[in-house]
Design a protein around this motif. Structure first.
Motif, PDB file in Angstrom:
ATOM      1  N   GLY A 492       0.778  -1.231   0.000  1.00  0.00           N
ATOM      2  CA  GLY A 492       0.000   0.000   0.000  1.00  0.00           C
ATOM      3  C   GLY A 492       0.809   1.280   0.000  1.00  0.00           C
ATOM      4  N   ILE A 493       2.099   1.201  -0.353  1.00  0.00           N
ATOM      5  CA  ILE A 493       2.963   2.383  -0.318  1.00  0.00           C
ATOM      6  C   ILE A 493       3.039   3.026  -1.701  1.00  0.00           C
ATOM      7  CG2 ILE A 493       4.343   1.508   1.600  1.00  0.00           C
ATOM      8  CD1 ILE A 493       6.433   0.609  -0.402  1.00  0.00           C
ATOM      9  N   GLU A 494       3.588   4.230  -1.751  1.00  0.00           N
ATOM     10  CA  GLU A 494       3.717   4.933  -3.028  1.00  0.00           C
ATOM     11  C   GLU A 494       4.791   4.265  -3.893  1.00  0.00           C
ATOM     12  OE1 GLU A 494       5.141   9.293  -4.744  1.00  0.00           O
ATOM     13  OE2 GLU A 494       4.358   9.156  -2.703  1.00  0.00           O
ATOM     14  N   VAL A 495       4.454   4.067  -5.164  1.00  0.00           N
ATOM     15  CA  VAL A 495       5.393   3.475  -6.110  1.00  0.00           C
ATOM     16  C   VAL A 495       5.470   4.373  -7.340  1.00  0.00           C
ATOM     17  CG1 VAL A 495       5.987   1.459  -7.495  1.00  0.00           C
ATOM     18  CG2 VAL A 495       4.815   1.147  -5.302  1.00  0.00           C
ATOM     19  N   GLU A 496       6.666   4.745  -7.714  1.00  0.00           N
ATOM     20  CA  GLU A 496       6.892   5.559  -8.907  1.00  0.00           C
ATOM     21  C   GLU A 496       7.399   4.641 -10.020  1.00  0.00           C
ATOM     22  OE1 GLU A 496       9.364   9.586 -10.191  1.00  0.00           O
ATOM     23  OE2 GLU A 496      10.215   8.223  -8.717  1.00  0.00           O
ATOM     24  N   ILE A 497       6.745   4.688 -11.193  1.00  0.00           N
ATOM     25  CA  ILE A 497       7.102   3.818 -12.312  1.00  0.00           C
ATOM     26  C   ILE A 497       7.641   4.675 -13.451  1.00  0.00           C
ATOM     27  CG2 ILE A 497       6.278   2.051 -13.901  1.00  0.00           C
ATOM     28  CD1 ILE A 497       3.899   1.655 -12.009  1.00  0.00           C
ATOM     29  N   ILE A 498       8.829   4.315 -13.923  1.00  0.00           N
ATOM     30  CA  ILE A 498       9.443   5.032 -15.040  1.00  0.00           C
ATOM     31  C   ILE A 498       9.844   4.024 -16.106  1.00  0.00           C
ATOM     32  CG2 ILE A 498      11.257   6.614 -15.807  1.00  0.00           C
ATOM     33  CD1 ILE A 498      10.663   6.288 -12.106  1.00  0.00           C
ATOM     34  N   HIS A 499       9.105   3.993 -17.215  1.00  0.00           N
ATOM     35  CA  HIS A 499       9.516   3.197 -18.374  1.00  0.00           C
ATOM     36  C   HIS A 499      10.344   4.140 -19.251  1.00  0.00           C
ATOM     37  CE1 HIS A 499       7.000  -0.060 -17.062  1.00  0.00           C
ATOM     38  NE2 HIS A 499       5.901   0.667 -17.135  1.00  0.00           N
ATOM     39  N   ARG A 500      11.638   4.164 -18.987  1.00  0.00           N
ATOM     40  CA  ARG A 500      12.502   5.218 -19.519  1.00  0.00           C
ATOM     41  C   ARG A 500      12.485   5.302 -21.037  1.00  0.00           C
ATOM     42  NH1 ARG A 500      18.870   4.983 -18.391  1.00  0.00           N
ATOM     43  NH2 ARG A 500      18.750   3.606 -20.215  1.00  0.00           N
ATOM     44  N   GLU A 501      12.655   4.180 -21.696  1.00  0.00           N
ATOM     45  CA  GLU A 501      12.756   4.214 -23.153  1.00  0.00           C
ATOM     46  C   GLU A 501      11.405   4.455 -23.827  1.00  0.00           C
ATOM     47  OE1 GLU A 501      15.652   4.452 -23.147  1.00  0.00           O
ATOM     48  OE2 GLU A 501      16.516   3.027 -21.760  1.00  0.00           O
ATOM     49  N   GLN A 502      10.312   4.278 -23.080  1.00  0.00           N
ATOM     50  CA  GLN A 502       8.977   4.498 -23.646  1.00  0.00           C
ATOM     51  C   GLN A 502       8.440   5.894 -23.311  1.00  0.00           C
ATOM     52  OE1 GLN A 502       8.094   2.071 -25.660  1.00  0.00           O
ATOM     53  NE2 GLN A 502       9.969   1.064 -24.932  1.00  0.00           N
ATOM     54  N   GLY A 503       9.199   6.648 -22.500  1.00  0.00           N
ATOM     55  CA  GLY A 503       8.755   7.983 -22.115  1.00  0.00           C
ATOM     56  C   GLY A 503       7.513   7.969 -21.241  1.00  0.00           C
ATOM     57  N   ILE A 504       7.344   6.919 -20.447  1.00  0.00           N
ATOM     58  CA  ILE A 504       6.165   6.783 -19.575  1.00  0.00           C
ATOM     59  C   ILE A 504       6.605   6.927 -18.120  1.00  0.00           C
ATOM     60  CG2 ILE A 504       4.331   5.236 -18.798  1.00  0.00           C
ATOM     61  CD1 ILE A 504       4.415   3.930 -21.562  1.00  0.00           C
ATOM     62  N   HIS A 505       5.929   7.813 -17.396  1.00  0.00           N
ATOM     63  CA  HIS A 505       6.283   8.078 -16.006  1.00  0.00           C
ATOM     64  C   HIS A 505       4.993   8.372 -15.236  1.00  0.00           C
ATOM     65  CE1 HIS A 505       8.824  10.665 -12.970  1.00  0.00           C
ATOM     66  NE2 HIS A 505       8.083   9.740 -12.379  1.00  0.00           N
ATOM     67  N   PHE A 506       4.656   7.537 -14.244  1.00  0.00           N
ATOM     68  CA  PHE A 506       3.472   7.812 -13.442  1.00  0.00           C
ATOM     69  C   PHE A 506       3.655   7.209 -12.053  1.00  0.00           C
ATOM     70  CE2 PHE A 506       2.757   3.864 -15.677  1.00  0.00           C
ATOM     71  CZ  PHE A 506       2.141   3.034 -14.756  1.00  0.00           C
ATOM     72  N   GLU A 507       2.722   7.533 -11.154  1.00  0.00           N
ATOM     73  CA  GLU A 507       2.814   7.095  -9.765  1.00  0.00           C
ATOM     74  C   GLU A 507       1.578   6.317  -9.359  1.00  0.00           C
ATOM     75  OE1 GLU A 507       3.343  10.540  -7.382  1.00  0.00           O
ATOM     76  OE2 GLU A 507       5.381  10.971  -8.104  1.00  0.00           O
TER      77      GLU A 507
END
Length: 513
Positions: A492-507
């Motif tokens: 249940g904690i905050e997770v930051e996701i970065i798909h670097r090569e796809q230019g996708i960044h969300f939390e």
């Protein structure tokens, strides 16, 4: 068979070109697919219970008149032992979502959408189907009542509980059973309770829309029962997150058909029926497994016991003796082994808060670091291409884990997947059907769970996981996304996701306690 053929000849006016027996269901009815000379098909049914057949025929005719998605009855024999119905094909929801079920509950987006469509359609047959319905035609009884609840609770007691040799006070348990039955039937409901609502009893048309079969055991009753029956079916292995999403879909769909209670009241009532349904199926598994020695039902007991454990954690049921008895039941040695196996699969090894050294005020904290106690923890998860280097750690604490996905089968080698990513359903299905990525992630999950848990205990603020593959497009994206969802759902904690090569960044935001 001869009576069925006679009925077909009367209805069609000709002999069939072919007739083949279909897979059996849970009742004594036999199903046959009958093919005409023009290749059109119908389904012929032969039953042993006239009353059960009558219930199906009546309900099918009623639902058809209300334009609900059910098979249409075409012809019925004079004695109601045989009837013909439209053929809804061979694609069941159960078969369509088998990939996710066999993968231990890892359902693809397409499978989740099929489940959501089915759940959204359920209130249609429950509420619209109940209007102007004469429930006296239902079999074996017209309404869900206290007696039917007590019958199922005693079925659980005699067929599952007693064979375990658990010591319990029968009169105290019976008193709690009566309180439980009273609560389950406390609210008057005018809806149609399907009774046997499960994925096997939902067919899919060519566009994936649900069609309902085998509703002959339905009666007047609470709509909560069918939702509990469907989503808490032990063998389906629906993750808790997916269950919550589907309950939300159902609740919002229900608003289109009737006035709904508050969400809090709805969840409280649903919990009662989930508990009841769990005991009910354990009774069935006990009879079919312990007494009839059918392996399928014996194998279904462990996930049902695990469902019961999850329910007991809620600690919200006002039946103290029954709940104490159920806790002791789940702690029996034969079921404790099941629990420990689940722990081993989930965590890799046991983590305990006990320490071999006794604490002393003069010792200071068990661990000492200037980073202790800062919290809350935020986990950063990257996917990347090794060609472009490992991601830098912006927190300044030296990073965390970097996992190399290149040992697993690469869908990027095949033309249909080259323009897709690990977030797309075809790639997900490729990776999960192949299975290498699942084995790889099982080890990652065990390591990550232990690390996240320890960081939370110490109040650290940042932890980083990186997944690399050749192009940062398929395997690394799939792995990063699934670890992120796994950690978010479990802790249940905050997770930051970065798909670097796809230019996708969300939390994924931290869940509120």
């Amino acid at each position: 068979m001869e009576r069925l053929l006679k009925l077909y000849r009367q209805w069609a006016g000709s002999e069939p070109a072919n007739i083949s027996k279909m897979a059996g269901a849970g009742s004594n009815r036999e199903y046959y697919r009958i093919t005409a000379k023009d290749s059109s098909t119908v389904v012929g049914v032969v039953g042993t219970s006239r009353d059960e057949n009558h219930a199906f025929v009546y309900l099918s005719n009623h639902f058809t008149s209300r334009k609900l998605p059910v098979p249409k009855v075409l012809a019925v024999s004079d004695d109601e032992i045989c009837y013909l119905q439209t053929d809804l094909g061979s694609c069941s929801l159960f078969d369509a979502i088998s990939g996710g079920r066999n993968a231990g509950g890892r359902y693809t987006l397409n499978e989740k959408e099929l489940l959501a469509r089915t759940i959204r359609e359920l209130p249609n047959i429950q509420i619209r189907g109940a209007r102007e319905l004469d429930f006296s035609n239902c079999y074996p009884q017209p309404e869900f009542d206290t007696n039917s609840v007590l019958f199922d609770l005693n079925y659980f007691k005699y067929c599952f509980l007693k064979p375990t040799d658990l010591d319990f006070h029968e009169l105290k348990l019976e008193a709690n059973f009566h309180l439980f039955a009273k609560d389950l039937t406390a609210e008057k409901c005018e809806s149609f309770m399907y009774r046997d609502f499960q994925a096997r009893n939902v067919m899919l048309d060519s566009e994936g829309n649900p069609l309902f079969i085998d509703f002959q055991g339905g009666r007047k009753g609470p709509f909560y029962y069918d939702l509990a029956s469907f989503l808490w079916q032990a063998s389906a292995k629906y993750p808790n997150k997916l269950r919550r999403e589907l309950v939300y879909e159902y609740y919002n769909s229900l608003k289109n058909y009737t006035e709904v209670p508050s969400s809090r009241h709805f969840v409280e009532r649903l919990s009662l029926f989930v508990l009841f349904r769990t005991l009910q199926v354990l009774g069935a598994y006990g009879f079919r497994g312990y007494y009839e020695q059918k392996k399928h039902f014996i194998d279904s007991i462990p996930p049902a016991i695990q469902n019961l454990r999850e329910l007991l954690k809620l600690d919200c049921f006002p039946y103290p003796y029954m709940m104490d008895m159920l806790r002791r039941l789940t702690e029996l040695p034969q079921f404790a082994r099941i629990e420990q196996a689940a722990v081993n699969r989930a965590d890799g090894y046991k983590v305990t808060d006990k320490n071999i050294y006794k604490a002393h005020p003069q010792d200071g904290p068990a661990t000492f670091s200037k980073y202790d106690g800062k919290g809350p923890l935020v986990v950063h998860i990257y996917s990347f291409s090794y060609r472009k280097g490992i991601p830098e750690d912006p927190s300044g604490n030296g990073g965390g884990y970097v996992f190399d996905c290149r040992s697993t089968h690469n869908p990027g080698r095949y033309e249909p997947y080259k323009k897709l990513t690990g977030l797309d359903e075809p790639v997900i299905r490729f990776l999960e059907d192949d299975g290498e990525i699942l084995t790889f992630l099982d080890s990652v999950y065990r390591l990550a769970d232990a690390h996240v848990r320890r960081y939370m205990q110490r109040g650290f603020t940042s932890l980083m996981f990186c997944f690399g593959c050749t192009g940062g497009q398929h395997r690394s994206v799939y792995s990063a996304q699934h670890l992120a969802e796994h950690i978010h759902e479990k802790f249940g904690i905050e997770v930051e996701i970065i798909h670097r090569e796809q230019g996708i960044h969300f939390e994924l935001a931290a869940q509120k306690n």
